[in-house]
Scaffold this motif. Structure first.
Motif, PDB file in Angstrom:
ATOM      1  N   SER A   1      31.156  38.975  41.027  1.00 35.30           N
ATOM      2  CA  SER A   1      31.888  39.904  41.950  1.00 35.30           C
ATOM      3  C   SER A   1      32.507  38.437  42.975  1.00 35.30           C
ATOM      4  O   SER A   1      33.234  38.298  43.333  1.00 35.30           O
TER       5      SER A   1
ATOM      6  N   ASN B   1      44.096  39.256  49.054  1.00 32.09           N
ATOM      7  CA  ASN B   1      44.161  40.084  48.172  1.00 32.09           C
ATOM      8  C   ASN B   1      42.552  41.179  47.171  1.00 32.09           C
ATOM      9  O   ASN B   1      41.809  41.681  47.384  1.00 32.09           O
ATOM     10  N   TYR B   2      43.081  40.154  45.657  1.00 30.80           N
ATOM     11  CA  TYR B   2      41.912  40.428  44.536  1.00 30.80           C
ATOM     12  C   TYR B   2      40.595  40.169  45.083  1.00 30.80           C
ATOM     13  O   TYR B   2      39.624  40.930  44.786  1.00 30.80           O
TER      14      TYR B   2
ATOM     15  N   HIS C   1      34.920  36.768  44.447  1.00 30.00           N
ATOM     16  CA  HIS C   1      35.779  36.404  44.803  1.00 30.00           C
ATOM     17  C   HIS C   1      35.740  35.577  45.921  1.00 30.00           C
ATOM     18  O   HIS C   1      36.555  35.211  46.860  1.00 30.00           O
TER      19      HIS C   1
ATOM     20  N   ARG D   1      39.627  40.222  48.003  1.00 30.44           N
ATOM     21  CA  ARG D   1      38.867  41.384  48.566  1.00 30.44           C
ATOM     22  C   ARG D   1      38.541  42.435  47.959  1.00 30.44           C
ATOM     23  O   ARG D   1      37.677  43.281  48.022  1.00 30.44           O
ATOM     24  N   VAL D   2      39.065  42.968  47.241  1.00 32.86           N
ATOM     25  CA  VAL D   2      38.859  43.921  46.012  1.00 32.86           C
ATOM     26  C   VAL D   2      37.340  43.764  45.683  1.00 32.86           C
ATOM     27  O   VAL D   2      36.157  44.732  45.699  1.00 32.86           O
ATOM     28  N   PHE D   3      37.254  41.906  45.252  1.00 30.68           N
ATOM     29  CA  PHE D   3      36.177  42.031  44.464  1.00 30.68           C
ATOM     30  C   PHE D   3      35.021  42.388  45.666  1.00 30.68           C
ATOM     31  O   PHE D   3      33.863  42.158  44.752  1.00 30.68           O
ATOM     32  N   SER D   4      35.141  41.794  46.669  1.00 25.15           N
ATOM     33  CA  SER D   4      33.935  41.522  47.341  1.00 25.15           C
ATOM     34  C   SER D   4      33.889  42.721  47.357  1.00 25.15           C
ATOM     35  O   SER D   4      31.888  43.014  47.620  1.00 25.15           O
ATOM     36  N   LYS D   5      34.114  44.093  47.989  1.00 26.38           N
ATOM     37  CA  LYS D   5      34.140  45.203  48.280  1.00 26.38           C
ATOM     38  C   LYS D   5      32.944  45.609  46.417  1.00 26.38           C
ATOM     39  O   LYS D   5      32.340  46.751  47.022  1.00 26.38           O
ATOM     40  N   TRP D   6      34.591  45.078  44.960  1.00 27.12           N
ATOM     41  CA  TRP D   6      33.022  45.423  44.412  1.00 27.12           C
ATOM     42  C   TRP D   6      31.905  45.285  44.170  1.00 27.12           C
ATOM     43  O   TRP D   6      30.358  46.081  43.629  1.00 27.12           O
TER      44      TRP D   6
END
Length: 402
Positions: free
Chosen positions: A229, A210-211, A233, A213-218
């Motif tokens: 980032s 989940n973390y 990811h 995916r957050v960095f992928s979107k960031w």
């Protein structure tokens, strides 16, 4: 059925394939089952020439048939157990369906290990029925039936009766029962803890995903940190996805523990057989003592309170000839009883001697196998932790450069 000609000297055994099949059972009902391909190859023939591989298919019921036969004909031996029919003590994401491909593969490995255990046993490896199990394609069950092993199998009711009625149980077998109970309890507890830890670990790893995916979107939002980032990811996502393979590998070590969980019942089977023999011995000794007492009462005339004395009181005094005939009959029965008692004593001593030799062999095998399995499991855990540290070290470097 033990013959030296059937010794599996220099032979390779493998259960190489598993195949889902559909057929009809004894009740003529449609059923789905799994068949396993057994391949055997002699490393060297008697004349020094290599020979071709033999192969045949067996379903799980044939393996059970073989083991039941061995339990009857080798009661003093700790017969290796079969792998579980349904998955137990597993982490929640692993399927417990007995037709699941992963479970079938694990069972294939377990059945191969069962055959290798038999082949490496100094006595079982020489059994003719085991040899035919590996080499005879058709009519194998008929051959087993001809041994009459089912008629020799002791009923559970009789075994339970013997357990509660033996007056002088052997302390060594009582201790062996406690040993088997403790072995089962400890391994069951270890497997339950391992399953809970695996569930928790699975959750921790997926949180890393989940973390990731957050960095992928960031990285799509913040152009300045795009590279860093993305790498974070990548590291976290790779780390999270690795848990599935890790926990599936762990099942290999769990199966090694489960084998000894099932060995506990094999130990108790040896204890039950000894209890039955001890019970038969005590009943034979009691019957012999009763006949000797009857004979003594007849000879001295003091049979007032015996069954024969009551009969005499009811139906009148018997003649000297009748009394003499009864004494002679009892003397013959006493001789037969003494021979039977002697035979049962010899059989019991031989059973104890052979059983303890095999139990010592089993304990040595168990200590070696469990030590090796637990060390390998610990090494795998250390390797897993090192990979986790490396992932976070790489991520930390990316954070520091952002």
């Amino acid at each position: 059925m033990t013959e030296s000609n059937f010794s599996l000297k220099k032979i390779e055994i493998s259960v190489s394939e598993a195949e889902k099949r559909t057929g009809r059972n004894a009740m003529n009902m449609q059923e789905t089952y799994t068949a396993y391909l057994i391949e055997t190859r002699s490393v060297e023939h008697s004349d020094g020439q290599s020979v071709l591989t033999d192969s045949l298919w067996r379903r799980c019921s044939a393996f059970e048939w073989l083991r039941n036969y061995l339990l009857v004909y080798y009661p003093h031996i700790v017969v290796p157990p079969l792998p579980e029919k349904r998955a137990e003590f597993v982490w929640h994401k692993l399927s417990a369906d007995n037709m699941d491909p992963d479970f079938v593969e694990r069972r294939r490995i377990g059945l191969e290990n069962f055959l290798l255990r038999l082949a490496s046993h100094p006595i079982l490896c020489r059994d003719k029925i085991f040899y035919l199990f590996l080499t005879q394609e058709g009519n194998w069950k008929e051959t087993v039936n001809e041994t009459g092993f089912q008629l020799k199998a002791d009923s559970r009711l009789k075994a339970l009766n013997a357990t509660f009625r033996v007056k002088n149980p052997d302390k060594r077998f009582i201790e062996l029962k406690h040993y088997s109970d403790e072995l089962q309890s400890v391994i069951s507890h270890l497997l339950r803890v391992r399953a809970r830890v695996a569930d928790r670990l699975y959750g921790v790893y997926k949180v890393h995903g989940n973390y990731g995916r957050v960095f992928s979107k960031w990285s799509n939002i913040n152009i300045l940190c795009l590279d860093k980032s993305y790498y974070i990811h990548y590291f976290l996502n790779r780390y999270a996805s690795s848990i599935d393979d890790i926990l599936e590998d762990e099942e290999h070590y769990a199966d090694q523990l489960k084998e000894y969980l099932f060995y506990a019942e094999a130990l108790r089977a040896v204890c039950r057989k000894h209890e039955l023999m001890q019970y038969d011995l005590e009943m034979a000794a009691q019957d012999l003592a009763s006949k000797k007492q009857q004979c003594e009462e007849l000879a001295t005339g003091g049979e007032l309170f015996s069954i024969w004395g009551v009969t005499t009181q009811l139906f009148g005094q018997e003649t000297p000839e009748q009394r003499e005939a009864r004494i002679k009959m009892l003397e013959e029965q006493i001789k037969e009883g003494e021979q039977q008692l002697k035979s049962k004593n010899l059989e019991g001593r031989e059973f104890v001697k052979n059983a303890w030799a095999d139990i010592e062999r089993f304990k040595e095998q168990k200590n070696h196998d469990l030590k090796e399995a637990l060390i390998s499991y610990a090494v795998m855990q250390i390797s897993m932790c090192k990979k986790g540290i490396q992932v976070w070290t790489n991520a930390k470097e990316c954070f520091s450069k952002m």
